[in-house]
Design a protein around this motif. Structure first.
Motif, PDB file in Angstrom:
ATOM      1  N   MET A   1      -4.690   1.953 -19.280  1.00  0.00           N
ATOM      2  CA  MET A   1      -3.763   1.627 -18.225  1.00  0.00           C
ATOM      3  C   MET A   1      -4.531   1.574 -16.902  1.00  0.00           C
ATOM      4  N   ILE A   2      -4.186   0.587 -16.103  1.00  0.00           N
ATOM      5  CA  ILE A   2      -4.706   0.482 -14.747  1.00  0.00           C
ATOM      6  C   ILE A   2      -3.595   0.943 -13.813  1.00  0.00           C
ATOM      7  N   THR A   3      -3.917   1.866 -12.934  1.00  0.00           N
ATOM      8  CA  THR A   3      -2.962   2.331 -11.942  1.00  0.00           C
ATOM      9  C   THR A   3      -3.455   1.893 -10.572  1.00  0.00           C
ATOM     10  N   LEU A   4      -2.692   1.003  -9.952  1.00  0.00           N
ATOM     11  CA  LEU A   4      -3.056   0.521  -8.627  1.00  0.00           C
ATOM     12  C   LEU A   4      -2.307   1.324  -7.576  1.00  0.00           C
ATOM     13  N   THR A   5      -3.008   1.698  -6.506  1.00  0.00           N
ATOM     14  CA  THR A   5      -2.396   2.450  -5.422  1.00  0.00           C
ATOM     15  C   THR A   5      -2.842   1.868  -4.088  1.00  0.00           C
ATOM     16  N   GLY A   6      -2.077   2.173  -3.058  1.00  0.00           N
ATOM     17  CA  GLY A   6      -2.426   1.718  -1.714  1.00  0.00           C
ATOM     18  C   GLY A   6      -2.119   0.249  -1.524  1.00  0.00           C
ATOM     19  N   GLY A   7      -2.896  -0.374  -0.669  1.00  0.00           N
ATOM     20  CA  GLY A   7      -2.667  -1.777  -0.346  1.00  0.00           C
ATOM     21  C   GLY A   7      -3.246  -2.731  -1.371  1.00  0.00           C
ATOM     22  N   LEU A   8      -2.452  -3.712  -1.708  1.00  0.00           N
ATOM     23  CA  LEU A   8      -2.894  -4.808  -2.573  1.00  0.00           C
ATOM     24  C   LEU A   8      -2.865  -6.048  -1.671  1.00  0.00           C
ATOM     25  N   VAL A   9      -3.859  -6.083  -0.781  1.00  0.00           N
ATOM     26  CA  VAL A   9      -3.915  -7.082   0.280  1.00  0.00           C
ATOM     27  C   VAL A   9      -5.302  -7.714   0.330  1.00  0.00           C
ATOM     28  N   LEU A  10      -5.454  -8.702   1.166  1.00  0.00           N
ATOM     29  CA  LEU A  10      -6.694  -9.469   1.257  1.00  0.00           C
ATOM     30  C   LEU A  10      -7.933  -8.579   1.349  1.00  0.00           C
ATOM     31  N   ASP A  11      -7.882  -7.532   2.150  1.00  0.00           N
ATOM     32  CA  ASP A  11      -9.048  -6.665   2.346  1.00  0.00           C
ATOM     33  C   ASP A  11      -9.449  -5.878   1.096  1.00  0.00           C
ATOM     34  N   SER A  12      -8.533  -5.706   0.156  1.00  0.00           N
ATOM     35  CA  SER A  12      -8.829  -4.871  -1.014  1.00  0.00           C
ATOM     36  C   SER A  12      -8.961  -5.640  -2.322  1.00  0.00           C
TER      37      SER A  12
END
Length: 88
Positions: A1-12
């Motif tokens: 499983m991949i757990t994404l946290t925080g911003g999912l935006v251009l910079d990341s």
């Protein structure tokens, strides 16, 4: 499983792609989006890219617990059915 946290935006996005490249090769993969706090259109682009790559390779990919902001963007762009989000 991949757990994404925080911003999912251009910079990341580039960092996220590098960080999870190996895990995306699994035959069945779940991406937990519950911890994503910020999104922009690049989030949709990334998830669409992952969905297309999984389909082309015959792999299963599931996106779980998308935040409301991501659902809104997916609806705005008309891709919510293709991304197939689940809340379980």
């Amino acid at each position: 499983m991949i757990t994404l946290t925080g911003g999912l935006v251009l910079d990341s996005i580039c960092r996220i792609e590098r960080e999870f490249a190996d895990q995306l090769r699994q035959s069945t993969l779940v991406v937990d989006l519950a911890g994503v706090s910020e999104v922009d259109s690049t989030a949709i682009s990334l998830l669409l890219q992952w969905r297309r790559a999984a389909a082309a390779a015959g792999r299963q990919l599931q996106f779980r617990q998308p935040p409301a902001s991501l659902l809104s963007l997916a609806t705005l762009y008309g891709v919510e059915e293709f991304l197939q989000f689940s809340n379980d």
